[in-house]
Design an enzyme around this catalytic site. Structure first.
Site, mmCIF file in Angstrom:
data_model
loop_
_atom_site.group_PDB
_atom_site.id
_atom_site.type_symbol
_atom_site.label_atom_id
_atom_site.label_comp_id
_atom_site.label_asym_id
_atom_site.label_seq_id
_atom_site.Cartn_x
_atom_site.Cartn_y
_atom_site.Cartn_z
ATOM 1 N N ARG A 36 0.978 -1.448 0.376
ATOM 2 C CA ARG A 36 0.074 -0.192 0.203
ATOM 3 C C ARG A 36 1.048 1.001 0.338
ATOM 4 N NH1 ARG A 36 -5.178 -1.543 0.832
ATOM 5 N NH2 ARG A 36 -5.655 -3.445 1.737
ATOM 6 N N GLN A 103 -0.241 -11.827 7.476
ATOM 7 C CA GLN A 103 -1.586 -11.435 5.987
ATOM 8 C C GLN A 103 0.410 -12.277 4.720
ATOM 9 O OE1 GLN A 103 -1.974 -7.589 8.128
ATOM 10 N NE2 GLN A 103 -3.438 -7.447 5.965
ATOM 11 N N HIS A 121 -3.601 -15.707 3.890
ATOM 12 C CA HIS A 121 -3.137 -15.951 2.526
ATOM 13 C C HIS A 121 -2.580 -16.511 1.784
ATOM 14 C CE1 HIS A 121 -4.504 -11.017 3.716
ATOM 15 N NE2 HIS A 121 -5.316 -11.706 3.886
ATOM 16 N N CYS A 129 -2.305 -28.661 -7.564
ATOM 17 C CA CYS A 129 -3.348 -29.351 -8.644
ATOM 18 C C CYS A 129 -5.092 -29.305 -8.083
ATOM 19 C CB CYS A 129 -3.108 -30.839 -9.380
ATOM 20 S SG CYS A 129 -4.372 -31.186 -10.167
ATOM 21 N N SER A 189 -1.210 -2.513 8.243
ATOM 22 C CA SER A 189 -2.695 -0.996 7.923
ATOM 23 C C SER A 189 -3.444 -1.169 9.304
ATOM 24 C CB SER A 189 -2.070 -0.730 7.237
ATOM 25 O OG SER A 189 -2.351 -1.572 6.118
ATOM 26 N N ILE A 232 10.562 -2.514 12.748
ATOM 27 C CA ILE A 232 10.130 -3.568 13.388
ATOM 28 C C ILE A 232 12.062 -3.834 13.761
ATOM 29 C CG2 ILE A 232 9.574 -5.907 13.421
ATOM 30 C CD1 ILE A 232 7.354 -5.478 11.478
#
Length: 239
Positions: A36, A103, A121, A129, A189, A232
């Site tokens: 982002r 994420q 995700h 497959c 975020s 971080i």
């Protein structure tokens, strides 16, 4: 800031079960662009949402794979290494119960040694497959422009959650978050639904100590007991 670092260190030392919730900011120090920011994938490729979509894969699988590989630089993934933040989390497992809800799709938490990771995700390092469910690793995906199943000869589907797909391991992630006595968000975020609801659930139904570490403010900062605006790597270096 020194006071905040000391407070964070004390919270980590006192905790028995820590749940980390990590976003793109977790991996930027490994050289992986976020989504982002001005240099993120959304702005680099205006067709990102249209290409990395389940509908596009289903309708145009032969066109999907070259574009998908170009966007995520799949051939370069082996160059990215876990950073000090990833290693710090993994090392905590030696003394505490640690779960990671991420994420990110880069697999760097596992590379660092974390064993309890929920990849909400999915993972860019694997594909499968859709017919026989056989799994393939990154090395196989890099062998050809159009990776196929060796058994079914069907084009594989990446294990990444595409737009329109259901997210992975949500219920398990919520259970881990709700059982923690320290919940730490790192580099997110909290703009992506539905997983941005996890901090809300933790705040409402469990209320452990909650920490937000991010370079910029988020809409959910009010939920947290301690908020640190820093990278971080810098935070870890001061613990």
């Amino acid at each position: 800031m020194v006071k905040q670092y000391k407070e964070l260190k004390q919270l980590i030392d006192d905790a028995k079960h820590i749940c980390f919730f990590t976003g793109a900011g977790m991996s930027t120090e490994s050289g992986i662009p976020d989504f982002r920011s001005q240099n993120g994938l959304y702005r680099q490729n205006k067709s990102f949402v249209d290409i990395v979509a389940a509908d596009f894969y289903e309708q145009y699988p032969h066109e999907f794979w070259p574009l998908f590989k170009e966007i995520f630089h799949i051939k370069m993934l082996h160059q990215y290494k876990a950073n000090t933040g990833h290693r710090f989390i993994a090392e905590l497992e030696e003394a505490k119960t640690v779960h990671v809800i991420t994420q990110n799709i880069d697999g760097l938490h596992q590379d660092a040694g974390s064993t309890n990771v929920f990849e909400i995700h999915g993972s860019i390092k694997r594909a499968h497959c859709s017919s026989c469910k056989k799994e393939y690793d990154l090395a196989y995906l890099n062998q050809s422009a159009l990776p196929q199943c060796t058994a079914c000869e069907r084009l594989l589907k990446p294990n990444v959650v595409l737009f329109g797909d259901a997210i992975h391991q949500f219920d398990e992630a919520v259970t881990a978050a709700l059982s923690s006595d320290l919940f730490i968000v790192l580099g997110s975020s909290l703009e992506v639904a539905p997983i941005n609801q996890i901090p809300l659930l933790v705040s409402r139904y469990n209320r452990p100590n909650m920490v937000m570490i991010n370079k910029e403010p988020t809409h959910y900062d009010y939920l947290f007991d301690l908020v640190i605006y820093d990278s971080i790597g810098q935070v870890v270096a001061n613990l």
